[in-house]
Scaffold this motif. Structure first.
Motif, PDB file in Angstrom:
ATOM      1  N   GLY A 105       0.833  -1.197   0.000  1.00 32.95           N
ATOM      2  CA  GLY A 105       0.000   0.000   0.000  1.00 32.95           C
ATOM      3  C   GLY A 105       0.868   1.247   0.000  1.00 32.95           C
ATOM      4  O   GLY A 105       2.063   1.194   0.319  1.00 32.95           O
ATOM      5  N   THR A 106       0.290   2.376  -0.316  1.00 34.62           N
ATOM      6  CA  THR A 106       1.043   3.625  -0.440  1.00 34.62           C
ATOM      7  C   THR A 106       1.786   3.982   0.840  1.00 34.62           C
ATOM      8  O   THR A 106       2.985   4.274   0.809  1.00 34.62           O
ATOM      9  CB  THR A 106       0.086   4.781  -0.828  1.00 34.62           C
ATOM     10  N   ARG A 107       1.105   3.950   1.977  1.00 30.21           N
ATOM     11  CA  ARG A 107       1.744   4.316   3.254  1.00 30.21           C
ATOM     12  C   ARG A 107       2.856   3.326   3.599  1.00 30.21           C
ATOM     13  O   ARG A 107       3.932   3.708   4.035  1.00 30.21           O
ATOM     14  CB  ARG A 107       0.692   4.361   4.364  1.00 30.21           C
ATOM     15  N   VAL A 157       6.854   4.326   4.132  1.00 34.78           N
ATOM     16  CA  VAL A 157       7.553   4.046   5.383  1.00 34.78           C
ATOM     17  C   VAL A 157       8.731   3.091   5.145  1.00 34.78           C
ATOM     18  O   VAL A 157       9.848   3.331   5.618  1.00 34.78           O
ATOM     19  CB  VAL A 157       6.590   3.482   6.450  1.00 34.78           C
ATOM     20  N   LEU A 158       8.510   2.021   4.391  1.00 37.66           N
ATOM     21  CA  LEU A 158       9.573   1.050   4.152  1.00 37.66           C
ATOM     22  C   LEU A 158      10.721   1.664   3.349  1.00 37.66           C
ATOM     23  O   LEU A 158      11.885   1.470   3.675  1.00 37.66           O
ATOM     24  CB  LEU A 158       9.031  -0.193   3.444  1.00 37.66           C
ATOM     25  N   ARG A 159      10.406   2.418   2.299  1.00 38.21           N
ATOM     26  CA  ARG A 159      11.468   3.049   1.496  1.00 38.21           C
ATOM     27  C   ARG A 159      12.300   4.006   2.353  1.00 38.21           C
ATOM     28  O   ARG A 159      13.528   4.052   2.228  1.00 38.21           O
ATOM     29  CB  ARG A 159      10.872   3.776   0.297  1.00 38.21           C
ATOM     30  N   MET A 160      11.642   4.756   3.215  1.00 37.92           N
ATOM     31  CA  MET A 160      12.379   5.685   4.076  1.00 37.92           C
ATOM     32  C   MET A 160      13.241   4.919   5.082  1.00 37.92           C
ATOM     33  O   MET A 160      14.377   5.311   5.351  1.00 37.92           O
ATOM     34  CB  MET A 160      11.417   6.641   4.782  1.00 37.92           C
ATOM     35  N   LYS A 161      12.709   3.829   5.619  1.00 33.99           N
ATOM     36  CA  LYS A 161      13.471   3.028   6.583  1.00 33.99           C
ATOM     37  C   LYS A 161      14.688   2.413   5.900  1.00 33.99           C
ATOM     38  O   LYS A 161      15.789   2.393   6.459  1.00 33.99           O
ATOM     39  CB  LYS A 161      12.573   1.951   7.190  1.00 33.99           C
ATOM     40  N   ILE A 162      14.510   1.926   4.674  1.00 28.91           N
ATOM     41  CA  ILE A 162      15.629   1.351   3.932  1.00 28.91           C
ATOM     42  C   ILE A 162      16.701   2.398   3.662  1.00 28.91           C
ATOM     43  O   ILE A 162      17.897   2.098   3.703  1.00 28.91           O
ATOM     44  CB  ILE A 162      15.126   0.703   2.614  1.00 28.91           C
ATOM     45  N   ALA A 207       4.386  -3.890   6.218  1.00 26.56           N
ATOM     46  CA  ALA A 207       5.248  -3.953   5.033  1.00 26.56           C
ATOM     47  C   ALA A 207       6.230  -5.109   5.158  1.00 26.56           C
ATOM     48  O   ALA A 207       6.461  -5.848   4.190  1.00 26.56           O
ATOM     49  CB  ALA A 207       5.993  -2.633   4.861  1.00 26.56           C
ATOM     50  N   ARG A 208       6.811  -5.289   6.327  1.00 27.19           N
ATOM     51  CA  ARG A 208       7.748  -6.393   6.538  1.00 27.19           C
ATOM     52  C   ARG A 208       7.084  -7.748   6.321  1.00 27.19           C
ATOM     53  O   ARG A 208       7.631  -8.634   5.664  1.00 27.19           O
ATOM     54  CB  ARG A 208       8.327  -6.326   7.947  1.00 27.19           C
ATOM     55  N   LYS A 209       5.905  -7.918   6.899  1.00 27.46           N
ATOM     56  CA  LYS A 209       5.185  -9.192   6.750  1.00 27.46           C
ATOM     57  C   LYS A 209       4.850  -9.458   5.291  1.00 27.46           C
ATOM     58  O   LYS A 209       5.024 -10.568   4.795  1.00 27.46           O
ATOM     59  CB  LYS A 209       3.912  -9.190   7.594  1.00 27.46           C
ATOM     60  N   LYS A 210       4.368  -8.442   4.602  1.00 26.15           N
ATOM     61  CA  LYS A 210       4.024  -8.620   3.187  1.00 26.15           C
ATOM     62  C   LYS A 210       5.269  -8.902   2.350  1.00 26.15           C
ATOM     63  O   LYS A 210       5.229  -9.706   1.425  1.00 26.15           O
ATOM     64  CB  LYS A 210       3.287  -7.387   2.664  1.00 26.15           C
ATOM     65  N   MET A 211       6.385  -8.241   2.669  1.00 23.22           N
ATOM     66  CA  MET A 211       7.627  -8.468   1.929  1.00 23.22           C
ATOM     67  C   MET A 211       8.141  -9.888   2.172  1.00 23.22           C
ATOM     68  O   MET A 211       8.608 -10.545   1.245  1.00 23.22           O
ATOM     69  CB  MET A 211       8.693  -7.439   2.315  1.00 23.22           C
ATOM     70  N   LYS A 212       8.061 -10.365   3.399  1.00 24.67           N
ATOM     71  CA  LYS A 212       8.471 -11.740   3.690  1.00 24.67           C
ATOM     72  C   LYS A 212       7.670 -12.726   2.851  1.00 24.67           C
ATOM     73  O   LYS A 212       8.212 -13.642   2.240  1.00 24.67           O
ATOM     74  CB  LYS A 212       8.280 -12.069   5.172  1.00 24.67           C
ATOM     75  N   SER A 213       6.370 -12.529   2.834  1.00 28.77           N
ATOM     76  CA  SER A 213       5.501 -13.410   2.080  1.00 28.77           C
ATOM     77  C   SER A 213       5.788 -13.295   0.579  1.00 28.77           C
ATOM     78  O   SER A 213       5.881 -14.310  -0.116  1.00 28.77           O
ATOM     79  CB  SER A 213       4.031 -13.031   2.346  1.00 28.77           C
TER      80      SER A 213
END
Length: 185
Positions: free
Chosen positions: A136-138, A142-147, A173-179
């Motif tokens: 999702g957009t949010r 958040v993930l791009r900024m954290k990276i 985002a982490r859970k979705k990326m893992k999956s």
């Protein structure tokens, strides 16, 4: 199926599931994550069927099947620790730890000194980017900024959200990326 006889020991593939399944599952559960046990045991039976003509009869059927199972378990861990497996581990690590970009951080330990080599891999970037595009957009923001190494406070200020919202978005985002990585890598 027909019974295969060689050196006075008979292989009977029709009875392998009945005679040896529970034993092989128990052995595999000791050495593998629960979600891998069934697949590895099934791979064991398939490999045994494919190599039944090479069975020399120097051991019992169960010992022979257990040996094949052990080789399949080793293959599983070899793959997990291969370059591709390390890249997958690194990709998950990148999305999970807020200080992933601090490579000199003592908590990264000696076994992670080669992480920067894997991060420069084009394949990893393509997979990560395609996974991030599914968020999702949010969550993407958040993930791009954290990276990129932004602190939680900086993310909150930039996106005008509170810490709880940032943590929730990052967790999702982490859970979705893992999956996504597990399915597509």
């Amino acid at each position: 199926m027909e019974t295969i006889t060689e050196n006075k020991i008979e292989l009977n593939p029709d009875l392998w599931m009945i005679r040896h399944k529970d034993y092989l599952y128990a052995m595999a559960r000791r050495k593998l994550p629960e979600d891998k046990v069934e697949d590895i045991v099934q791979d064991t039976f398939l490999a045994a069927l494919n190599s039944a003509s090479g069975f020399r009869g120097h051991s019992s059927e169960r010992v022979w099947l257990t040996s094949i199972l052990n080789h399949k378990i080793m293959d599983h861990y070899r793959m997990a620790y291969s370059k591709k497996g390390k890249v997958l581990h690194t990709a998950i690590r990148v999305s999970e730890y807020p200080t992933w970009h601090e490579w000199e951080n003592p908590s990264n330990g000696l076994n992670h000194t080669d992480v920067t080599d894997y991060l420069s891999a084009n394949e990893l970037h393509m997979v990560l980017d395609s996974g991030i595009d599914q968020l999702g957009t949010r969550e993407q923001q958040v993930l791009r900024m954290k990276i990129k190494g932004y602190s939680t406070e900086a993310i909150c200020q930039t996106l005008d959200i509170n810490k709880v919202n940032a943590w929730v978005a990052l967790s999702r985002a982490r859970k979705k990326m893992k999956s996504y990585l597990a399915d597509n890598w």
